[in-house]
Scaffold this motif. Structure first.
Motif, PDB file in Angstrom:
ATOM      1  N   ALA A   5     194.284  47.496  45.215  1.00  0.00           N
ATOM      2  CA  ALA A   5     195.548  48.226  45.278  1.00  0.00           C
ATOM      3  C   ALA A   5     195.326  49.670  45.689  1.00  0.00           C
ATOM      4  CB  ALA A   5     196.247  48.181  43.920  1.00  0.00           C
ATOM      5  N   ARG A  18     199.053  47.063  45.785  1.00  0.00           N
ATOM      6  CA  ARG A  18     198.385  46.017  46.557  1.00  0.00           C
ATOM      7  C   ARG A  18     199.244  45.598  47.756  1.00  0.00           C
ATOM      8  NH1 ARG A  18     198.112  42.530  42.836  1.00  0.00           N
ATOM      9  NH2 ARG A  18     196.101  43.187  41.980  1.00  0.00           N
ATOM     10  N   ALA A  19     200.539  45.473  47.544  1.00  0.00           N
ATOM     11  CA  ALA A  19     201.433  45.089  48.642  1.00  0.00           C
ATOM     12  C   ALA A  19     201.425  46.140  49.741  1.00  0.00           C
ATOM     13  CB  ALA A  19     202.849  44.877  48.113  1.00  0.00           C
ATOM     14  N   ASP A  48     202.708  50.941  40.387  1.00  0.00           N
ATOM     15  CA  ASP A  48     201.943  49.929  39.671  1.00  0.00           C
ATOM     16  C   ASP A  48     201.034  49.184  40.634  1.00  0.00           C
ATOM     17  OD1 ASP A  48     203.412  47.531  40.758  1.00  0.00           O
ATOM     18  OD2 ASP A  48     205.068  48.445  39.662  1.00  0.00           O
ATOM     19  N   TRP A  60     192.919  49.180  39.519  1.00  0.00           N
ATOM     20  CA  TRP A  60     193.518  49.409  40.834  1.00  0.00           C
ATOM     21  C   TRP A  60     192.487  49.173  41.941  1.00  0.00           C
ATOM     22  CZ3 TRP A  60     198.285  51.790  42.611  1.00  0.00           C
ATOM     23  CH2 TRP A  60     199.247  51.952  41.609  1.00  0.00           C
ATOM     24  N   ASP A 120     200.761  46.020  41.500  1.00  0.00           N
ATOM     25  CA  ASP A 120     201.373  45.061  42.433  1.00  0.00           C
ATOM     26  C   ASP A 120     201.972  45.760  43.646  1.00  0.00           C
ATOM     27  OD1 ASP A 120     200.653  42.933  40.843  1.00  0.00           O
ATOM     28  OD2 ASP A 120     202.581  42.833  39.797  1.00  0.00           O
ATOM     29  N   ARG A 121     202.691  46.865  43.399  1.00  0.00           N
ATOM     30  CA  ARG A 121     203.259  47.621  44.525  1.00  0.00           C
ATOM     31  C   ARG A 121     202.143  48.235  45.372  1.00  0.00           C
ATOM     32  NH1 ARG A 121     208.697  49.626  44.020  1.00  0.00           N
ATOM     33  NH2 ARG A 121     208.026  51.598  44.941  1.00  0.00           N
TER      34      ARG A 121
END
Length: 432
Positions: A379, A243-244, A238, A374, A240-241
Motif C-alpha cells: 500500500a 493499495r488500490a 487506510d 502498509w 485498502d485505499r
C-alpha cells in the motif's frame, strides 16, 4: 535487490496549530533553529529527504488570525539546510501554474548543485483563489488545464536542464574557451503556454536532474504522475485505499510504457509514546491545542465551508461543494473523513490536521507495526512523516522506531549513496 522502505519528513515549520504547543518557541530565529534540528535529526535517522509543502499564499483570510508568520519560502530554506546536512535529500514544492519554467529550472538546478545532488521537485498545480490573487487577475485555472500547463512546464524545465551535456564544458584556458558552443543545446521552445528560448547556464548536477515528485490523486493528477513522476506523494487514509491507489498508478505507468512505476509515499501523521497510553495522552495534547477556526478557514480553499457550524454537532454535508475546480481529490477525501464514524464537527476538523492521510499513535512497536503493514501490504513504498508539530517527536521516532524497522530488515542502517536518486533507487535522470 531487496525492496527497501523510504522515509521522508515534512519540514514545514510551525505547521497548523503547532505554535501553541507547550515548549515551542516562536519567532524567526527559533524557527530557523528548529528547521536545522529537524534536518539533522532526519539525517541521523538516514531518512531519504526532508519535504517542504508550499501554497504561494498566506491562506484564506479566515485563517490569518491563527497562523504563525514564519512561513518560509522552500527554495531559500533548503539552500540554507544544504549547508547543515551532507546526505539528506531536499525536496521543494514549486508551482507549475504560477512559477515560470525558466525560474524553476534555474532555482532547482542551483539547489541540486549547492547540495551535491540532493534536490527534488514536488510539481504542483496551484488551485487556491488566494494564490491566484497574488499572480494577476486571471483567477484559478480550470483543473484539467492546470495539468496540461504542468506537463508543458516540466517539458520546458527538462529541456533547460539538458542545455549542457557532459562534453559541453571544455575549459580551454589557452584559447579562452570555456564551452564548446556547438555542444550547447538551445531549447527554442514554442508551445501552447510557453515560449522559452534558453539555454540555461548550468551543467548537469551530480545526480543529473532533481528527482520529480508529484502530489495529485485525481484522474488528471494520477495520469500526470504515472507519466512523469518518480515519487508520488498522496493522502490515503487506510491500507485498502492505499493499495488500490498504488495498483492504479502501476497500471497507468505501464500503459505509458514506463519500465518501472514511480514510488508511492503517502502522508503519515504519527505520535510515539513509550506506551500506548502515553501516546494517547500526547494525542490529547494535540487535540487540546488545535484551533478549529484555523482548520475551518483552511478548508475554504477546497470549497468546504463550515463557518458557523456547531463544533459539537454532526458534520453538515451541505458544507461540501458538489464539485470543484480547485482540488477534487481533497474535496472527496475530506467528505470521506466526515462520514467515517459520524464525527462531530470538532472531531472532523481534528482529523483534517493531518489532511486525509493515515495517522498512528502508539508505542514504538505499534508505530513500526503500522508502517510495516502498509509496506509489506504493497500500500506504500514509504511515507512522508508528519510529527504533528510536537517537540521531540521526530527524535523519539528516530531513536525508537527506526531501530525496530532496521531490526526487521525494512530500513537502511546507513546511507549507501550520496544523492537523492541513490537514496530512492529511482535510477538516472530522464533526458528531454
Amino acid at each position: 535487490m531487496t525492496r527497501q522502505l523510504h522515509l521522508l519528513v515534512l519540514g514545514n515549520p510551525r505547521f497548523g496549530s503547532s505554535w501553541r504547543y507547550p515548549g515551542v518557541v516562536n519567532g524567526p530565529a527559533a524557527v530557523l533553529e528548529s528547521l536545522v534540528e529537524t534536518a539533522r535529526t532526519a539525517e541521523r535517522g538516514t531518512f531519504d529527504a526532508i519535504f517542504f509543502a508550499d501554497t504561494l499564499n498566506y491562506g484564506p483570510e479566515a485563517a490569518w488570525a491563527h497562523k504563525a508568520t514564519e512561513d518560509f519560502e522552500p527554495f531559500t530554506t533548503t539552500a540554507a539546510l544544504s549547508r547543515e546536512t551532507e546526505r539528506l535529500g531536499l525536496v521543494v514544492t514549486g508551482s507549475a501554474t504560477f512559477q515560470a519554467p525558466y525560474h524553476l529550472a534555474r532555482q532547482l538546478i542551483s539547489l541540486d548543485h549547492l547540495s551535491g545532488g540532493r534536490a527534488g521537485w514536488n510539481v504542483v498545480t496551484s488551485f487556491a483563489e488566494a494564490a491566484a490573487a497574488n499572480f494577476g487577475e486571471g483567477g484559478v485555472v480550470a483543473h484539467d488545464e492546470r495539468y496540461r500547463i504542468a506537463g508543458e512546464t516540466l517539458e520546458v524545465v527538462r529541456k533547460l536542464w539538458d542545455s549542457w551535456g557532459p562534453d559541453t564544458v571544455v575549459e580551454d584556458r589557452t584559447a579562452g574557451v570555456y564551452n564548446d558552443r556547438k555542444a550547447i543545446r538551445v531549447p527554442e521552445h514554442k508551445g501552447e503556454f510557453f515560449s522559452v528560448r534558453g539555454p540555461l547556464g548550468a551543467a548537469p548536477s551530480r545526480q543529473g536532474h532533481p528527482v520529480i515528485f508529484q502530489a495529485g490523486s485525481s484522474t488528471a493528477g494520477r495520469a500526470f504522475a504515472a507519466r512523469h513522476a518518480e515519487v508520488v506523494f498522496t493522502g490515503q487514509s487506510d491500507v485498502d485505499r492505499g493499495r488500490a491507489f498504488v495498483e492504479r498508478i502501476h497500471q497507468e505507468a505501464t500503459a505509458y510504457g514506463r519500465p518501472a512505476p514511480p514510488l508511492v509515499t503517502p502522508s503519515l501523521g504519527f505520535i510515539v509514546g513509550s506506551t500506548e497510553d502515553e501516546a494517547k495522552a500526547l494525542e490529547r495534547t494535540v487535540f487540546e491545542h488545535f484551533i478549529p477556526e484555523y482548520q475551518i478557514g483552511w478548508l475554504q480553499e477546497v470549497d468546504i465551508d463550515l463557518t458557523g457550524a456547531d463544533l459539537d454537532g454532526p458534520v453538515p454535508l451541505s458544507a461540501f461543494a458538489a464539485s470543484t475546480e480547485t482540488h477534487r481529490t481533497a474535496l472527496d477525501g475530506y467528505r470521506a473523513l466526515a462520514t467515517q464514524g459520524n464525527p462531530t464537527v470538532r472531531e472532523f476538523l481534528f482529523r483534517t490536521v493531518t489532511a486525509f492521510g493515515a495517522r498512528v499513535a502508539g508505542s514504538p512497536e505499534q508505530v513500526a507495526d503500522e508502517i510495516e503493514r502498509w509496506f509489506t501490504g504493497r500500500a506504500a513504498d514509504g511515507f512522508i512523516l508528519n510529527p504533528s508539530g510536537l517537540p521531540g517527536q521526530l527524535d523519539v521516532f528516530v531513536d525508537h522506531v527506526v531501530p525496530i524497522l532496521r531490526r526487521r530488515g525494512l530500513f537502511r542502517h546507513e546511507y549507501e549513496g550520496e544523492t537523492l536518486r541513490e537514496h530512492l533507487g529511482v535510477g538516472s535522470a530522464p533526458r528531454s
